[in-house]
Design an enzyme around this catalytic site. Sequence first.
Site, PDB file in Angstrom:
ATOM      1  N   ILE A 185       0.896  -1.155   0.051  1.00  0.00           N
ATOM      2  CA  ILE A 185       0.029   0.032  -0.002  1.00  0.00           C
ATOM      3  C   ILE A 185       0.878   1.363  -0.133  1.00  0.00           C
ATOM      4  CG2 ILE A 185      -1.598   1.200   1.338  1.00  0.00           C
ATOM      5  CD1 ILE A 185      -3.054  -0.909   2.080  1.00  0.00           C
ATOM      6  N   HIS A 324      -7.705 -11.826  -4.706  1.00  0.00           N
ATOM      7  CA  HIS A 324      -7.984 -13.079  -5.422  1.00  0.00           C
ATOM      8  C   HIS A 324      -7.829 -14.452  -4.710  1.00  0.00           C
ATOM      9  CE1 HIS A 324      -4.022 -11.284  -6.110  1.00  0.00           C
ATOM     10  NE2 HIS A 324      -3.465 -12.330  -5.975  1.00  0.00           N
ATOM     11  N   HIS A 447       6.373 -12.858 -31.060  1.00  0.00           N
ATOM     12  CA  HIS A 447       7.455 -11.863 -31.153  1.00  0.00           C
ATOM     13  C   HIS A 447       7.032 -10.613 -31.808  1.00  0.00           C
ATOM     14  CE1 HIS A 447      11.382  -9.966 -31.788  1.00  0.00           C
ATOM     15  NE2 HIS A 447      11.083  -9.928 -33.075  1.00  0.00           N
TER      16      HIS A 447
HETATM   17  P1  FAD Z   1     -13.331  -6.993   2.017  1.00  0.00           P
HETATM   18  O1  FAD Z   1     -13.034  -6.552   0.802  1.00  0.00           O
HETATM   19  O2  FAD Z   1     -12.887  -6.343   3.073  1.00  0.00           O
HETATM   20  O3  FAD Z   1     -15.031  -7.003   2.415  1.00  0.00           O
HETATM   21  C1  FAD Z   1     -15.512  -7.199   3.599  1.00  0.00           C
HETATM   22  C2  FAD Z   1     -17.006  -6.635   3.655  1.00  0.00           C
HETATM   23  O4  FAD Z   1     -17.784  -7.014   4.679  1.00  0.00           O
HETATM   24  C3  FAD Z   1     -17.119  -5.093   3.539  1.00  0.00           C
HETATM   25  O5  FAD Z   1     -17.919  -4.539   2.487  1.00  0.00           O
HETATM   26  C4  FAD Z   1     -17.907  -4.857   4.850  1.00  0.00           C
HETATM   27  O6  FAD Z   1     -18.512  -3.552   4.890  1.00  0.00           O
HETATM   28  C5  FAD Z   1     -18.573  -5.949   5.215  1.00  0.00           C
HETATM   29  N1  FAD Z   1     -18.962  -6.144   6.363  1.00  0.00           N
HETATM   30  C6  FAD Z   1     -17.927  -6.567   7.619  1.00  0.00           C
HETATM   31  N2  FAD Z   1     -18.502  -6.723   8.628  1.00  0.00           N
HETATM   32  C7  FAD Z   1     -20.053  -7.027   8.422  1.00  0.00           C
HETATM   33  C8  FAD Z   1     -21.194  -7.232   9.069  1.00  0.00           C
HETATM   34  N3  FAD Z   1     -21.010  -7.651  10.587  1.00  0.00           N
HETATM   35  N4  FAD Z   1     -22.144  -7.101   8.319  1.00  0.00           N
HETATM   36  C9  FAD Z   1     -22.508  -6.874   7.120  1.00  0.00           C
HETATM   37  N5  FAD Z   1     -21.389  -6.609   6.518  1.00  0.00           N
HETATM   38  C10 FAD Z   1     -20.197  -6.721   6.826  1.00  0.00           C
HETATM   39  N6  FAD Z   1      -5.573  -7.034  -3.136  1.00  0.00           N
HETATM   40  C11 FAD Z   1      -5.193  -7.435  -4.380  1.00  0.00           C
HETATM   41  O7  FAD Z   1      -5.165  -8.721  -4.739  1.00  0.00           O
HETATM   42  N7  FAD Z   1      -4.953  -6.786  -5.311  1.00  0.00           N
HETATM   43  C12 FAD Z   1      -4.838  -5.365  -5.210  1.00  0.00           C
HETATM   44  O8  FAD Z   1      -4.604  -4.472  -6.083  1.00  0.00           O
HETATM   45  C13 FAD Z   1      -5.097  -4.910  -3.745  1.00  0.00           C
HETATM   46  N8  FAD Z   1      -4.952  -3.615  -3.593  1.00  0.00           N
HETATM   47  C14 FAD Z   1      -5.484  -3.012  -2.571  1.00  0.00           C
HETATM   48  C15 FAD Z   1      -5.352  -1.766  -2.306  1.00  0.00           C
HETATM   49  C16 FAD Z   1      -5.736  -1.139  -1.128  1.00  0.00           C
HETATM   50  C17 FAD Z   1      -5.682   0.417  -0.775  1.00  0.00           C
HETATM   51  C18 FAD Z   1      -6.310  -2.139  -0.028  1.00  0.00           C
HETATM   52  C19 FAD Z   1      -6.673  -1.300   1.099  1.00  0.00           C
HETATM   53  C20 FAD Z   1      -6.551  -3.303  -0.237  1.00  0.00           C
HETATM   54  C21 FAD Z   1      -6.040  -3.775  -1.432  1.00  0.00           C
HETATM   55  N9  FAD Z   1      -5.892  -5.174  -1.593  1.00  0.00           N
HETATM   56  C22 FAD Z   1      -5.520  -5.718  -3.002  1.00  0.00           C
HETATM   57  C23 FAD Z   1      -6.404  -6.236  -0.688  1.00  0.00           C
HETATM   58  C24 FAD Z   1      -7.917  -6.491  -0.851  1.00  0.00           C
HETATM   59  O9  FAD Z   1      -8.885  -5.206  -0.888  1.00  0.00           O
HETATM   60  C25 FAD Z   1      -8.466  -7.526   0.134  1.00  0.00           C
HETATM   61  O10 FAD Z   1      -7.631  -8.689   0.350  1.00  0.00           O
HETATM   62  C26 FAD Z   1      -9.850  -8.053  -0.185  1.00  0.00           C
HETATM   63  O11 FAD Z   1     -10.740  -6.938  -0.442  1.00  0.00           O
HETATM   64  C27 FAD Z   1     -10.530  -8.935   0.861  1.00  0.00           C
HETATM   65  O12 FAD Z   1     -11.638  -9.405   0.434  1.00  0.00           O
HETATM   66  P2  FAD Z   1     -12.720  -9.803   1.591  1.00  0.00           P
HETATM   67  O13 FAD Z   1     -14.040 -10.335   0.705  1.00  0.00           O
HETATM   68  O14 FAD Z   1     -12.238 -10.922   2.276  1.00  0.00           O
HETATM   69  O15 FAD Z   1     -13.089  -8.532   2.460  1.00  0.00           O
HETATM   70  P1  NAD Z   2       1.885  -4.891   4.489  1.00  0.00           P
HETATM   71  O1  NAD Z   2       2.166  -5.952   5.251  1.00  0.00           O
HETATM   72  O2  NAD Z   2       2.313  -5.309   2.836  1.00  0.00           O
HETATM   73  O3  NAD Z   2       3.214  -3.960   4.695  1.00  0.00           O
HETATM   74  C1  NAD Z   2       3.429  -3.133   5.860  1.00  0.00           C
HETATM   75  C2  NAD Z   2       4.848  -2.488   5.977  1.00  0.00           C
HETATM   76  O4  NAD Z   2       4.922  -1.737   7.259  1.00  0.00           O
HETATM   77  C3  NAD Z   2       5.693  -3.879   6.251  1.00  0.00           C
HETATM   78  O5  NAD Z   2       6.822  -3.817   5.621  1.00  0.00           O
HETATM   79  C4  NAD Z   2       6.199  -3.582   7.614  1.00  0.00           C
HETATM   80  O6  NAD Z   2       7.386  -3.974   7.972  1.00  0.00           O
HETATM   81  C5  NAD Z   2       6.006  -2.172   7.807  1.00  0.00           C
HETATM   82  N1  NAD Z   2       5.741  -1.723   9.257  1.00  0.00           N
HETATM   83  C6  NAD Z   2       5.008  -2.346  10.185  1.00  0.00           C
HETATM   84  N2  NAD Z   2       4.849  -1.609  11.413  1.00  0.00           N
HETATM   85  C7  NAD Z   2       5.599  -0.483  11.225  1.00  0.00           C
HETATM   86  C8  NAD Z   2       6.135   0.494  11.960  1.00  0.00           C
HETATM   87  N3  NAD Z   2       5.699   0.602  13.049  1.00  0.00           N
HETATM   88  N4  NAD Z   2       6.882   1.672  11.203  1.00  0.00           N
HETATM   89  C9  NAD Z   2       7.325   1.500  10.072  1.00  0.00           C
HETATM   90  N5  NAD Z   2       6.995   0.426   9.212  1.00  0.00           N
HETATM   91  C10 NAD Z   2       6.368  -0.385   9.925  1.00  0.00           C
HETATM   92  O7  NAD Z   2       0.929  -4.055   4.698  1.00  0.00           O
HETATM   93  P2  NAD Z   2       0.145  -2.880   3.619  1.00  0.00           P
HETATM   94  O8  NAD Z   2       1.095  -2.445   2.747  1.00  0.00           O
HETATM   95  O9  NAD Z   2      -0.589  -1.958   4.726  1.00  0.00           O
HETATM   96  O10 NAD Z   2      -1.032  -3.725   2.946  1.00  0.00           O
HETATM   97  C11 NAD Z   2      -2.046  -4.433   3.831  1.00  0.00           C
HETATM   98  C12 NAD Z   2      -2.517  -5.600   2.858  1.00  0.00           C
HETATM   99  O11 NAD Z   2      -3.161  -5.307   1.648  1.00  0.00           O
HETATM  100  C13 NAD Z   2      -1.393  -6.481   2.510  1.00  0.00           C
HETATM  101  O12 NAD Z   2      -1.779  -7.838   2.852  1.00  0.00           O
HETATM  102  C14 NAD Z   2      -1.489  -6.448   1.017  1.00  0.00           C
HETATM  103  O13 NAD Z   2      -1.030  -7.637   0.296  1.00  0.00           O
HETATM  104  C15 NAD Z   2      -2.835  -5.924   0.586  1.00  0.00           C
HETATM  105  N6  NAD Z   2      -2.494  -5.062  -0.502  1.00  0.00           N
HETATM  106  C16 NAD Z   2      -2.382  -5.863  -1.753  1.00  0.00           C
HETATM  107  C17 NAD Z   2      -2.190  -5.073  -2.838  1.00  0.00           C
HETATM  108  C18 NAD Z   2      -1.718  -5.566  -4.118  1.00  0.00           C
HETATM  109  O14 NAD Z   2      -1.987  -6.783  -4.074  1.00  0.00           O
HETATM  110  N7  NAD Z   2      -1.312  -5.045  -5.405  1.00  0.00           N
HETATM  111  C19 NAD Z   2      -2.130  -3.710  -2.790  1.00  0.00           C
HETATM  112  C20 NAD Z   2      -2.628  -2.872  -1.783  1.00  0.00           C
HETATM  113  C21 NAD Z   2      -2.858  -3.801  -0.568  1.00  0.00           C
END
Ligand code: FAD
Ligand code: NAD
Length: 468
Positions: A185, A324, A447
């Site tokens: 992130i 995914h 290619h």
């Molecule tokens: P979530 O997507 O978190 O969905 C959970 C849902 O449950 C939410 O809509 C919430 O409102 C609902 N919910 C929770 N509790 C309740 C309740 N009690 N009642 C009703 N509804 C509820 N992953 C990738 O693979 N590729 C990426 O490029 C990527 N980019 C990311 C970028 C960012 C900035 C962030 C924050 C994450 C990213 N991730 C990425 C991670 C990805 O978003 C998560 O791994 C994924 O969304 C998890 O899916 P999930 O269905 O487990 O939960």
């Molecule tokens: P992350 O676990 O990928 O990275 C967090 C980083 O923060 C680590 O390098 C850790 O060592 C560091 N850290 C932890 N505590 C710290 C501190 N006190 N001071 C300084 N550094 C510290 O977590 P993220 O980047 O927040 O992402 C969260 C999740 O969302 C991840 O599991 C990631 O896979 C998922 N995500 C995936 C994508 C993607 O697939 N393209 C994009 C965004 C997020």
Amino acid sequence: MADIFDLTVIGSGPGGYVAAIRAAQLGMKVAVVEKWPTFGGTCLNIGCIPSKALLHASELYEEAGHQFRQFGIDVSPRLNLPQMLQHKDDTVTANVSGIEFLFKKNKITAFRGTGSVVNAGRVLVTPESGPGIAIETKNIIIASGSVPASLPGIAVDEQKVVTSTGALKFKEVPKRLLVIGGGIIGLELGSVWGRLGSKITVVEFLPAILPGLDSEAARQTQRNLQKQGMEFRLSTKVTGIEKRSDGVLNVRLEPAQGGEPVFVEADAVLVAVGRKPFTDGLGLENAGVALDERGRIRTDHQFKTNVPGIYAIGDVIAGAMLAHKAMDEGHAVAEVIAGQKPHVNYANIPSVMYTSPEVAWIGKSEDELKAAGIEYKAGKFPFTANGRAKAMLATSGYVKILADVATDRVLGAQIIAKSAGEMIHEIAVLMEFSGSAEDLGRTTHAHPTLSEAVKEAALMCGDGAIHI
Ligand code: FAD
Ligand code: NAD
């Protein structure tokens, strides 16, 4: 008498919505409970999709300003940030309404409100206003996802000290953005604002960025990002943020192991130190659903919790927090409930970081193979030797393929390249079929393509590449 559903899914993120659709395909009567106004969870609303919209748009802006000239296109781009943010919001709307359409198409009943588990056969929906609704159901899947982890003593206001959610909607480009956490992130959103003009400083607790990534790829990625102007302070922690009266943030840094503090000024701070499972309000204690030591719902390999009839998937259970991974678990758990025997291959889940160039990886890293004492060979082919990459001015990066010395079976790969996130999948398919580097090297690749570097890296695990 109220309807009895075969399945109720709590949460409509990539885990929950895929589980619901797959279950409906298998003939189940399905309900979904979602507390947010739109479906799609973190991924579609505040995660994968909006971040990729901004990454794409900001990359074009950067290329227009710095690379177009070399292609013979003279332009002076001017940033229209409100329009870029509008593009991101439109992308989110198109995606979340797509899920609404799919729910209707699959005759899935949606309930708006917070879902809590009363017992294995009953979910209570508490809407923002109005009375609660009890749903009778034969099975429950919890797909409640995750939320940003916080740091003690650092208060997030989502204006100046933000999580990823606030960093997707800064109204103006912060002059100096300090990013806490050198994970995906931090580096993706740091790239967005860096391209738009912010001075980015990444503070990482560990001695290297991107823990878990092959260390050579992590070092190379750090160099690439440094060339783009990102500054890194490794082995460092943030221990406080003071907001001055002029609006500037005075950020206190200390060596990770403790020592003299230094102060750095910033106009905004992004806290990106990981995410934690979200189980608030689910009533798991009453239902007797067990958590593990890190607050994740404990499940077996079929996503069953300790309470029969209650399942959990996605970010709220153990494993990589990736959309995914959640989707594949959603697909599989619906099939488990239908009596089938699906399988998610956790050893073969690709990861992609959408920086420029992208970084994609799958399977084992060199560090993991060394630690496990597995004898391997590495084929590493640079994009400087790939014709298409030269034509695209995209020669930064490489493909590295790791194969077993004795069997030639591909055990892992890392790609740093413009389209690494697309290119990784041929290796994923190969690994799913336990293929060898020779299989990949003997497969005809069109290619000129960037993917030829995959073939060449595979050939380097044997007699050698042709173009180097
Ligand atoms: P979530 O997507 O978190 O969905 C959970 C849902 O449950 C939410 O809509 C919430 O409102 C609902 N919910 C929770 N509790 C309740 C309740 N009690 N009642 C009703 N509804 C509820 N992953 C990738 O693979 N590729 C990426 O490029 C990527 N980019 C990311 C970028 C960012 C900035 C962030 C924050 C994450 C990213 N991730 C990425 C991670 C990805 O978003 C998560 O791994 C994924 O969304 C998890 O899916 P999930 O269905 O487990 O939960
Ligand atoms: P992350 O676990 O990928 O990275 C967090 C980083 O923060 C680590 O390098 C850790 O060592 C560091 N850290 C932890 N505590 C710290 C501190 N006190 N001071 C300084 N550094 C510290 O977590 P993220 O980047 O927040 O992402 C969260 C999740 O969302 C991840 O599991 C990631 O896979 C998922 N995500 C995936 C994508 C993607 O697939 N393209 C994009 C965004 C997020």
